[in-house]
Design a protein around this motif. Structure first.
Motif, short mmCIF file in Angstrom:
data_model
loop_
_atom_site.label_atom_id
_atom_site.label_comp_id
_atom_site.label_asym_id
_atom_site.label_seq_id
_atom_site.Cartn_x
_atom_site.Cartn_y
_atom_site.Cartn_z
N SER A 22 -58.69 16.40 -29.40
CA SER A 22 -58.94 16.63 -30.82
C SER A 22 -58.16 15.61 -31.63
O SER A 22 -56.97 15.40 -31.38
CB SER A 22 -58.50 18.03 -31.23
N ASP A 23 -58.82 15.00 -32.60
CA ASP A 23 -58.12 14.11 -33.54
C ASP A 23 -57.47 14.92 -34.65
O ASP A 23 -56.61 14.40 -35.36
CB ASP A 23 -59.09 13.10 -34.15
N ASP A 24 -57.90 16.16 -34.82
CA ASP A 24 -57.39 17.02 -35.89
C ASP A 24 -56.35 17.99 -35.34
O ASP A 24 -56.37 18.36 -34.18
CB ASP A 24 -58.53 17.84 -36.50
N VAL A 56 -55.84 18.69 -25.97
CA VAL A 56 -54.98 17.60 -26.40
C VAL A 56 -55.16 17.43 -27.90
O VAL A 56 -56.27 17.19 -28.37
CB VAL A 56 -55.34 16.28 -25.67
N PHE A 57 -54.07 17.57 -28.66
CA PHE A 57 -54.19 17.51 -30.12
C PHE A 57 -52.89 16.99 -30.74
O PHE A 57 -51.84 17.02 -30.11
CB PHE A 57 -54.58 18.87 -30.69
N ILE A 85 -51.55 19.86 -24.63
CA ILE A 85 -50.80 18.61 -24.71
C ILE A 85 -50.78 18.25 -26.19
O ILE A 85 -51.83 18.06 -26.79
CB ILE A 85 -51.45 17.50 -23.89
N VAL A 86 -49.60 18.20 -26.78
CA VAL A 86 -49.48 17.98 -28.21
C VAL A 86 -48.61 16.76 -28.49
O VAL A 86 -47.66 16.50 -27.75
CB VAL A 86 -48.94 19.25 -28.91
N VAL A 87 -48.96 16.01 -29.51
CA VAL A 87 -48.17 14.84 -29.89
C VAL A 87 -46.91 15.29 -30.60
O VAL A 87 -45.80 14.93 -30.21
CB VAL A 87 -48.99 13.86 -30.76
N ASN A 88 -47.05 16.08 -31.66
CA ASN A 88 -45.92 16.57 -32.45
C ASN A 88 -45.85 18.08 -32.35
O ASN A 88 -46.62 18.79 -32.98
CB ASN A 88 -46.08 16.16 -33.92
#
Length: 134
Positions: A22-24, A56-57, A85-88
Motif C-alpha cells: 500500500s502506498d497509503d 506492507v504500508f 511490514i511498516v516503514v514508520n
C-alpha cells in the motif's frame, strides 16, 4: 535479488504469505471485518482484502482506540493480515500489534522495496528479523 532481507522486530511471529503493498497509510478501523476489504474510498487498496496477506504500508493512521479496535475486529473474524511490514511504526500501531500478537517489522533493507511486488510469496520471521522469498 537477494535470498534474505533483514528487518527489525516490533512484534514477534513467523508467517508465510503473499505480499500486499500500500502506498497509503492504514486505518484498520476502515477495513470491513466480515471480508477484510478496505472500505476507505480514497485508499489505494479500496475494495481489496488484507485477509491473510503480509501487508506492507508506510504508516498507521487514526487514534489508539480506532487502530486497536480495528485490528481486534479483524482478528476476531479471521480477516486480519498475516503480518505487517511498516516503514514508520508509531507507538499506537506498534502497541496494537504487540497487544494483539500480530507479527510486525520495520527497518527493511532498501532492496526489499525494489525487489518485491504484490503477490510475491515470502516467509517472514519477525522474531529473528529475516524475510525470505519462497
Amino acid at each position: 535479488m537477494k535470498k534474505q532481507y533483514d528487518c527489525h522486530k516490533i512484534s514477534g511471529g513467523k508467517v508465510t504469505g503473499q505480499l500486499l503493498f500500500s502506498d497509503d497509510g492504514m486505518c484498520f478501523y476502515l477495513i470491513e471485518p466480515k471480508d477484510g476489504k478496505i472500505i476507505e474510498k480514497e485508499h489505494c487498496l479500496y475494495q481489496k482484502s488484507v485477509a491473510g496477506k503480509i501487508l506492507v504500508f508506510p504508516y498507521g493512521k487514526g487514534s489508539s482506540v480506532v487502530q486497536a479496535d480495528g485490528m481486534y475486529q479483524l482478528k476476531m473474524t479471521g480477516m486480519n493480515p498475516a503480518a505487517m511490514i511498516v516503514v514508520n511504526a508509531d507507538t499506537t500501531l506498534a502497541a496494537s500489534a504487540i497487544i494483539l500478537d500480530a507479527p510486525m517489522v520495520n527497518k527493511m533493507d532498501d532492496d526489499f522495496y525494489k525487489d518485491f511486488h504484490d503477490g510475491d510469496m515470502v516467509e517472514l520471521d519477525a522474531d529473528n528479523g529475516i524475510l525470505r522469498k519462497i
